[in-house]
Design an enzyme around this catalytic site. Structure first.
Site, mmCIF file in Angstrom:
data_model
loop_
_atom_site.group_PDB
_atom_site.id
_atom_site.type_symbol
_atom_site.label_atom_id
_atom_site.label_comp_id
_atom_site.label_asym_id
_atom_site.label_seq_id
_atom_site.Cartn_x
_atom_site.Cartn_y
_atom_site.Cartn_z
ATOM 1 N N CYS A 154 11.616 -0.445 -5.991
ATOM 2 C CA CYS A 154 11.631 -1.626 -6.868
ATOM 3 C C CYS A 154 12.809 -1.553 -7.837
ATOM 4 C CB CYS A 154 10.301 -1.709 -7.619
ATOM 5 S SG CYS A 154 10.217 -3.076 -8.778
ATOM 6 N N CYS A 157 12.082 -2.808 -11.354
ATOM 7 C CA CYS A 157 11.302 -1.874 -12.170
ATOM 8 C C CYS A 157 12.164 -0.709 -12.657
ATOM 9 C CB CYS A 157 10.147 -1.272 -11.366
ATOM 10 S SG CYS A 157 9.180 -2.469 -10.458
ATOM 11 N N ASP A 158 12.966 -0.150 -11.764
ATOM 12 C CA ASP A 158 13.599 1.146 -12.052
ATOM 13 C C ASP A 158 15.116 1.092 -12.229
ATOM 14 O OD1 ASP A 158 11.109 2.352 -11.913
ATOM 15 O OD2 ASP A 158 11.243 2.634 -9.752
HETATM 16 C C1 FAD Z 1 6.623 3.228 -8.032
HETATM 17 C C2 FAD Z 1 6.429 1.838 -8.597
HETATM 18 C C3 FAD Z 1 6.896 1.550 -9.856
HETATM 19 C C4 FAD Z 1 6.720 0.270 -10.409
HETATM 20 N N1 FAD Z 1 7.167 0.045 -11.659
HETATM 21 C C5 FAD Z 1 6.956 -1.160 -12.224
HETATM 22 C C6 FAD Z 1 7.375 -1.410 -13.560
HETATM 23 O O1 FAD Z 1 7.966 -0.555 -14.224
HETATM 24 N N2 FAD Z 1 7.129 -2.643 -14.079
HETATM 25 C C7 FAD Z 1 6.492 -3.628 -13.356
HETATM 26 O O2 FAD Z 1 6.276 -4.714 -13.882
HETATM 27 N N3 FAD Z 1 6.105 -3.410 -12.086
HETATM 28 C C8 FAD Z 1 6.308 -2.217 -11.504
HETATM 29 N N4 FAD Z 1 5.926 -1.995 -10.211
HETATM 30 C C9 FAD Z 1 5.325 -3.100 -9.455
HETATM 31 C C10 FAD Z 1 3.863 -3.259 -9.886
HETATM 32 O O3 FAD Z 1 3.233 -2.011 -9.764
HETATM 33 C C11 FAD Z 1 3.155 -4.304 -9.023
HETATM 34 O O4 FAD Z 1 3.850 -5.535 -9.085
HETATM 35 C C12 FAD Z 1 1.734 -4.518 -9.531
HETATM 36 O O5 FAD Z 1 1.031 -3.290 -9.573
HETATM 37 C C13 FAD Z 1 0.977 -5.495 -8.630
HETATM 38 O O6 FAD Z 1 -0.315 -5.598 -9.112
HETATM 39 P P1 FAD Z 1 -1.526 -6.055 -8.192
HETATM 40 O O7 FAD Z 1 -2.725 -6.038 -9.059
HETATM 41 O O8 FAD Z 1 -1.189 -7.295 -7.478
HETATM 42 O O9 FAD Z 1 -1.640 -4.971 -7.035
HETATM 43 P P2 FAD Z 1 -1.653 -3.378 -6.995
HETATM 44 O O10 FAD Z 1 -1.206 -2.753 -8.247
HETATM 45 O O11 FAD Z 1 -0.938 -3.051 -5.736
HETATM 46 O O12 FAD Z 1 -3.183 -3.041 -6.817
HETATM 47 C C14 FAD Z 1 -3.852 -3.357 -5.635
HETATM 48 C C15 FAD Z 1 -5.253 -2.847 -5.749
HETATM 49 O O13 FAD Z 1 -5.999 -3.303 -4.627
HETATM 50 C C16 FAD Z 1 -6.799 -2.239 -4.148
HETATM 51 N N5 FAD Z 1 -7.115 -2.531 -2.749
HETATM 52 C C17 FAD Z 1 -6.310 -2.567 -1.668
HETATM 53 N N6 FAD Z 1 -7.006 -2.855 -0.565
HETATM 54 C C18 FAD Z 1 -8.307 -3.012 -0.971
HETATM 55 C C19 FAD Z 1 -9.512 -3.301 -0.303
HETATM 56 N N7 FAD Z 1 -9.557 -3.481 1.023
HETATM 57 N N8 FAD Z 1 -10.655 -3.368 -1.035
HETATM 58 C C20 FAD Z 1 -10.645 -3.187 -2.381
HETATM 59 N N9 FAD Z 1 -9.521 -2.922 -3.063
HETATM 60 C C21 FAD Z 1 -8.375 -2.815 -2.353
HETATM 61 C C22 FAD Z 1 -5.969 -0.992 -4.388
HETATM 62 O O14 FAD Z 1 -6.781 0.151 -4.425
HETATM 63 C C23 FAD Z 1 -5.380 -1.322 -5.761
HETATM 64 O O15 FAD Z 1 -6.265 -0.955 -6.764
HETATM 65 C C24 FAD Z 1 6.079 -0.739 -9.635
HETATM 66 C C25 FAD Z 1 5.629 -0.455 -8.354
HETATM 67 C C26 FAD Z 1 5.782 0.811 -7.831
HETATM 68 C C27 FAD Z 1 5.270 1.117 -6.432
#
Ligand code: FAD
Length: 330
Positions: A154, A157-158
């Site tokens: 990302c 992000c980084d």
């Molecule tokens: C290494 C890294 C660094 C990042 N740094 C930043 C940053 O500095 N700033 C920023 O804004 N963004 C950052 N991001 C991006 C950010 O993490 C994502 O945009 C954000 O987490 C998305 O949120 P979300 O709730 O949509 O999904 P996610 O955070 O991906 O969460 C998905 C959830 O769904 C659950 N899940 C999946 N399948 C199932 C299922 N079948 N049943 C039940 N639960 C399930 C998982 O366990 C998880 O809890 C980073 C991403 C990564 C990988």
């Protein structure tokens, strides 16, 4: 004479042999910023939400250290700490947060049936899908070795951590072109590692990359390893792999950015929920509504463009409000 009749079980019939059916008004799947924010809003609206965390409690941010761009944390915060605070806030309003994974979905009826861990059925009036998307990696051992130490999927992000440094972006599509131009604005030099001798990116994005003086495209190169004592200090590439002209190339870099796509976690819903070609859930623009009434999507699972914690949290809020209004209209 017909002796045996084949069993013709509908999905509802199949489910009834599992005794364990629980009815809820609002079921939230996923514990990232989108899921927890939806839980905060749904709990405060008295929807008594039940949230299943999935395998990765806290979502993608639990795999990173510093989060510098989430508003409200002027000194920064670590990903795991921030997600713990999201969870506590949701629990303060009574959200029922449980460990479990949605393993199957039947969204054919008015009540939506989600199977948890293969053995428990939740029958929900509304479902908020916030299961995120997983970045694709090359599969190199070095990607794990240097996770959080120079390897990132990302740039938004980084990228900031590599200001004035040299980095590489892997990929030749639109995302790679976008990430490379974004990084070119921060870094001294950006190598684009492209497997073929053409870019898959759109013409506009290609032009932008080609016109950026500090981006160098390494055509027909593949990354095979990374090196460095304290984090990434360089990458080992193979040029024209598998041909008589094959040669090994070393580049010195501080950051290695993967931009070869994401896999949205939407597989179990695809029979009912419309997705795009990649698998991102389609929502009615400006809302979290999917094509199935009472089923909403929030966060990265429906967002091929922004994929940030703050946008995911915002869309979780939208989904909870949409769910509340849907229930009020019933
Ligand atoms: C290494 C890294 C660094 C990042 N740094 C930043 C940053 O500095 N700033 C920023 O804004 N963004 C950052 N991001 C991006 C950010 O993490 C994502 O945009 C954000 O987490 C998305 O949120 P979300 O709730 O949509 O999904 P996610 O955070 O991906 O969460 C998905 C959830 O769904 C659950 N899940 C999946 N399948 C199932 C299922 N079948 N049943 C039940 N639960 C399930 C998982 O366990 C998880 O809890 C980073 C991403 C990564 C990988």
């Amino acid at each position: 004479m017909e002796i045996f009749k084949p069993l013709d079980l509908t999905k509802e019939d199949q489910n009834t042999d599992i005794e364990n059916i629980e009815k809820v008004r609002c079921l939230i799947l996923g514990s990232g910023p989108a899921g927890y924010t939806a839980a905060i809003y749904a709990a405060r609206a008295n929807l008594k939400p039940v949230l299943y965390t999935g395998l990765e409690m806290g979502g993608q941010l639990t795999t990173t250290t510093e989060v510098d761009n989430y508003p409200g944390y002027p000194d920064g915060v670590t990903g795991p700490e921030m997600m713990e605070e999201f969870k506590k806030q949701a629990e303060r309003f009574g959200a029922d947060i449980r460990i479990g994974i949605a393993t199957a979905a039947d969204l054919s009826g008015k009540k939506h049936r989600i199977t948890i861990d293969g053995n428990k059925i939740i029958e929900a009036d509304t479902v908020i899908i916030s299961t995120g998307a997983t970045a694709k990696y090359l599969g190199l051992e070095a990607e794990t070795r240097y996770a959080g130490m120079g390897v990132s999927a990302c740039a938004t992000c980084d990228g900031f951590f590599y200001k004035g440094k040299d980095v590489a972006v892997v990929g030749g599509g639109d995302t790679a072109a976008e990430e490379a131009t974004y990084l070119a604005g921060l870094c001294r030099k950006v190598y684009m590692i492209v497997r073929r001798n053409v870019l898959r990116a759109s013409k506009v994005m290609q032009d932008r990359v080609l016109k950026t003086p500090n981006i160098e495209i390494l055509w027909e190169h593949q990354a095979v390893d990374l090196f460095g004592d304290n984090g990434v200090e360089g990458a080992i590439l193979v040029k024209k792999k598998g041909t008589p002209q094959e040669e090994q190339v070393k580049i010195k870099i501080d950051g290695f950015f993967l931009a070869i796509g994401h896999a949205p976690n939407s597989d179990i819903f695809k029979e009912y929920i419309e997705t795009d070609q990649v698998g991102y859930i389609k929502t009615i623009p400006g809302t979290s509504k999917t094509n199935v009434k009472g089923v909403f999507a929030a966060g990265d699972v429906q967002d091929p463009h922004y994929r940030q914690a703050v946008t995911a949290a915002g869309s979780g809020c939208i989904a909870a409000i949409d769910a509340e209004r849907f229930l009020a209209e019933l």
